[in-house]
Design a protein around this motif. Structure first.
Motif, mmCIF file in Angstrom:
data_model
loop_
_atom_site.group_PDB
_atom_site.id
_atom_site.type_symbol
_atom_site.label_atom_id
_atom_site.label_comp_id
_atom_site.label_asym_id
_atom_site.label_seq_id
_atom_site.Cartn_x
_atom_site.Cartn_y
_atom_site.Cartn_z
ATOM 1 N N MET A 1 0.885 -1.352 0.009
ATOM 2 C CA MET A 1 0.099 0.169 -0.045
ATOM 3 C C MET A 1 0.893 1.306 0.035
ATOM 4 S SD MET A 1 -2.943 1.181 -0.085
ATOM 5 C CE MET A 1 -3.970 -0.259 0.255
ATOM 6 N N ILE A 3 0.948 5.437 0.084
ATOM 7 C CA ILE A 3 0.066 6.595 0.539
ATOM 8 C C ILE A 3 0.482 7.699 -0.168
ATOM 9 C CG2 ILE A 3 -0.764 7.890 2.526
ATOM 10 C CD1 ILE A 3 -0.434 5.343 3.977
ATOM 11 N N CYS A 55 0.144 18.131 10.211
ATOM 12 C CA CYS A 55 -0.128 16.849 9.812
ATOM 13 C C CYS A 55 0.621 15.710 9.241
ATOM 14 C CB CYS A 55 -1.806 16.645 9.383
ATOM 15 S SG CYS A 55 -1.868 16.978 7.826
ATOM 16 N N SER A 57 3.545 14.575 9.716
ATOM 17 C CA SER A 57 4.376 13.542 10.152
ATOM 18 C C SER A 57 3.691 12.300 10.823
ATOM 19 C CB SER A 57 5.219 14.278 11.470
ATOM 20 O OG SER A 57 4.234 14.689 12.470
ATOM 21 N N LEU A 58 2.323 12.517 10.815
ATOM 22 C CA LEU A 58 1.300 11.396 11.309
ATOM 23 C C LEU A 58 1.376 10.408 10.529
ATOM 24 C CD1 LEU A 58 -1.291 14.008 12.558
ATOM 25 C CD2 LEU A 58 0.257 12.609 14.149
ATOM 26 N N PHE A 59 1.619 10.379 9.221
ATOM 27 C CA PHE A 59 1.472 9.409 8.147
ATOM 28 C C PHE A 59 2.671 8.308 8.260
ATOM 29 C CE2 PHE A 59 -1.453 12.537 6.720
ATOM 30 C CZ PHE A 59 -2.419 11.929 6.149
ATOM 31 N N PRO A 60 2.126 7.264 7.902
ATOM 32 C CA PRO A 60 3.329 6.271 7.696
ATOM 33 C C PRO A 60 4.492 6.590 6.833
ATOM 34 C CG PRO A 60 1.403 5.083 7.013
ATOM 35 C CD PRO A 60 1.082 6.772 7.003
ATOM 36 N N ARG A 61 5.661 5.983 7.418
ATOM 37 C CA ARG A 61 7.029 6.248 6.687
ATOM 38 C C ARG A 61 6.723 6.145 5.220
ATOM 39 N NH1 ARG A 61 11.802 3.626 8.277
ATOM 40 N NH2 ARG A 61 12.679 5.306 6.880
ATOM 41 N N TRP B 15 -6.498 20.768 8.351
ATOM 42 C CA TRP B 15 -5.977 19.610 8.342
ATOM 43 C C TRP B 15 -6.444 18.342 9.360
ATOM 44 C CZ3 TRP B 15 -4.274 23.852 10.394
ATOM 45 C CH2 TRP B 15 -4.126 23.962 11.721
ATOM 46 N N ALA B 19 -5.260 14.623 9.423
ATOM 47 C CA ALA B 19 -4.457 14.078 10.626
ATOM 48 C C ALA B 19 -5.008 13.099 11.200
ATOM 49 C CB ALA B 19 -4.484 15.466 11.802
ATOM 50 N N GLY B 22 -3.917 9.920 8.971
ATOM 51 C CA GLY B 22 -2.638 9.648 9.001
ATOM 52 C C GLY B 22 -2.385 8.714 10.139
ATOM 53 N N VAL B 23 -2.971 9.248 11.321
ATOM 54 C CA VAL B 23 -2.865 8.360 12.392
ATOM 55 C C VAL B 23 -3.476 6.965 12.169
ATOM 56 C CG1 VAL B 23 -3.920 7.756 14.688
ATOM 57 C CG2 VAL B 23 -2.983 10.071 14.049
ATOM 58 N N ARG B 26 -1.222 4.979 9.871
ATOM 59 C CA ARG B 26 -0.075 4.472 10.320
ATOM 60 C C ARG B 26 -0.185 3.182 11.032
ATOM 61 N NH1 ARG B 26 4.071 8.882 12.182
ATOM 62 N NH2 ARG B 26 5.848 7.630 12.311
#
Lengths: 276, 276, 276
Positions: A1, A3, A55, A57-61, B15, B19, B22-23, B26
């Motif tokens: 997946m 993103i 926001c 930084s909240l997402f997956p790497r 956002w 946000a 994203g959480v 993740r």
């Protein structure tokens, strides 16, 4: 997946976002597309930068963050891709990526110059569809960055106004107004870390109000104003159950001062860890 | 594929929804995220409850329904997860889930108290991001409900005003106004099931109008008002091609009466099955 | 991965789009759902047709395009599915699909008449949920078209006003106003292909203005009006950094004329390939 997030000022009433998604999915049918927002005020690069920074930084790497607030589309402004330790960012090099990038460990900044990764015909008015969407899709499929264009040393930074100190006072300004009318300032939690919230008052100069600082909205009765450290880590002015910006006429740039009560300042640290 | 729906009053201009997503992604990168709406009027728990109740049951079994209309965020109001026969619901325990839950077979109600399933640092103003999104993601990955917090006996119910009978009259009120200006009342299809639609008239008291009941919008000429049983199974006031709420000044709470014409009432049942 | 796009006038403030997505996912849990827009002005079939036509072709082959702008819902208007060389289209047969279909190679047009593919109970007011969503989901799962209903010879076409020639002049009108206030006309790039842009002037009759033609927004100073060939291949009136429709009072149907300067017309072809 894989993103891909989208942050634009395209609005939701036309087909512009749909057009970008069509291009994205044609190249990368397995993409998970996530809208951050498409309602950045038209051309407001600073608001777009703030939303993304709040926001991303909240997402997956390995998430690809695509931001298109691009009043200079078709002119000579460059388009860039930036690889950081955890993410990829794509957008015009006009500062819209900068508030996020300023918090990241930068690995590489490249100008997008290889038309092989654009749509076959590139318009002068819709690079979201013709340049940025195809690039983001190719990135999420693992395209080699070196192929996209030459490395450059820097990305464009928007100036950030930090809060200032004047004795025990902290002076800042309104930098963003959200959907609820909560007005976010540039006075950070760190700026206030040495104080007990109970001794602080917030002074709104233009509308000549002084309001208390609390930890959550319902700490004051409905309809009353308060300050609190919001979810981005910055001081916000709010009204419990109301719209602070509208009710108090607060606007971007409005000066805000935070000051301990009178002379007697108790300097004990706050009991709770600050939100992050 | 695990589906998570989102119903909030966060709006689409910031956002906040991004946000939460994203959480969610993740923790659960395979989630299929579906927006019900993010434009519930700020703090309007009742409108949020109505929107969710109007569509949650259409989703596949095991869908996780996340609803955050949460003016009490950061105060002592509880957060809950509710397992029903077919779905999981997550949100503040302020009634926003209740119109949906009232139609479901309840299996278990639990308070969310285990910080292991929250974000590492929980703000006092954005539990959508810090509490509800991570909980929903863990649920969609199969987290054991017993780990999330203690079982409680009840969830908070919003009072529901049902239509009343007065002889052959049915008395109700406007409970929701939609995007088209159609005004939904609390008079249900069942309340009118004994009547032939052709003998019924709808009385709008405040604006002193009497309008007919039909089965679809174009049953009257453009610009004319009518009542019909809408897609939620409730009586709606509409204008063919127009905005009934705006044109007739209808508001939430406006009294509505439905009454058979004069004295002579033909009590034959309607020929068509009612919509569901 | 099977993609289904949605174009409606349902707005985003209610549960209508969520309801359609619930139905879609219940039948086809693997669908990738993409919103084109849900903010077509209520009942504006022409705007819906234009939005869909402006982006449908960007999606991967076999995408199912679902468009519901349907003021005649519940009346006798037909519902259709159209198979073209590359796509499937589903919607009411009122013209909302026609601007896209007019550009496609049509394989088959069928009336949706087989209730086996509808929801078990079909309302008279919400065919998006009860008819179109289930049909689209079944199509994306590979349902045989022949099962959905009888073949018909034609789909309903909206009349399209093309630009006219009057000597060297090209006469057209405003056909769409976008989120930025850019006003799109029906004068196409092809209509102007014989001219050098530098010799052309755009005449806005009602507001008695004459503006130049350029290739991108920032070709004029901020706040100044210009014409350009937009990303759909049509002449647009814009203001660099502003809202042209609002500032100049432009509305749908406003007449627009493009005319070479004075008598002396240099007929050399433009140097750049036109955008597509």
């Amino acid at each position: 997946m894989s993103i891909i997030t989208l942050t634009t000022d395209f609005g939701l009433s036309d087909w512009f976002v749909g057009a970008m998604k069509g291009v994205l999915l044609r190249i990368q049918p397995r993409a998970q597309l996530v809208d951050i927002t498409h309602q950045i005020p038209p051309g407001d690069i600073r608001a777009g930068a703030f939303a993304l920074a709040s926001c991303y930084s909240l997402f997956p790497r390995r998430t690809v963050h695509l931001a298109v607030v691009d009043p200079g589309v078709g002119s000579s402004r460059a388009a860039i891709v930036v690889q950081t330790k955890d993410f990829l960012f794509v957008g015009p090099n006009n500062g819209v990526l900068s508030f996020a990038l300023d918090r990241e460990v930068i690995r590489s900044v490249r100008r997008l110059e290889n038309p092989k990764f654009f749509r076959p015909s590139v318009s002068r008015t819709f690079h979201g569809r013709d340049v940025f969407a195809p690039i983001a899709a190719h990135l999420s499929k693992g395209a080699a960055l070196a192929e996209l264009g030459p490395e450059v040393s820097e990305y464009t930074r928007l100036p950030q106004a930090n809060a200032r100190r004047r004795g025990l006072e902290r002076i800042g300004e309104v930098i963003y107004i959200d959907h609820f009318g909560n007005t976010i300032t540039n006075i950070s939690d760190a700026d206030l870390a040495q104080f007990d919230f109970r001794v602080l008052k917030i002074h709104l100069r233009k509308c000549k109000k002084t309001i208390p600082l609390h930890e959550f909205y319902q700490a004051v009765p409905p309809g009353q104003a308060l300050g609190l450290i919001g979810s981005t880590g910055f001081l916000e002015i709010a009204i419990n159950g109301g719209n602070a910006a509208r009710a108090m006429g607060l606007k971007i740039g409005e000066p805000i001062a935070v000051r301990p009560i009178a002379e007697e300042v108790r300097k004990h640290s706050r009991s709770k860890a600050p939100p992050r």
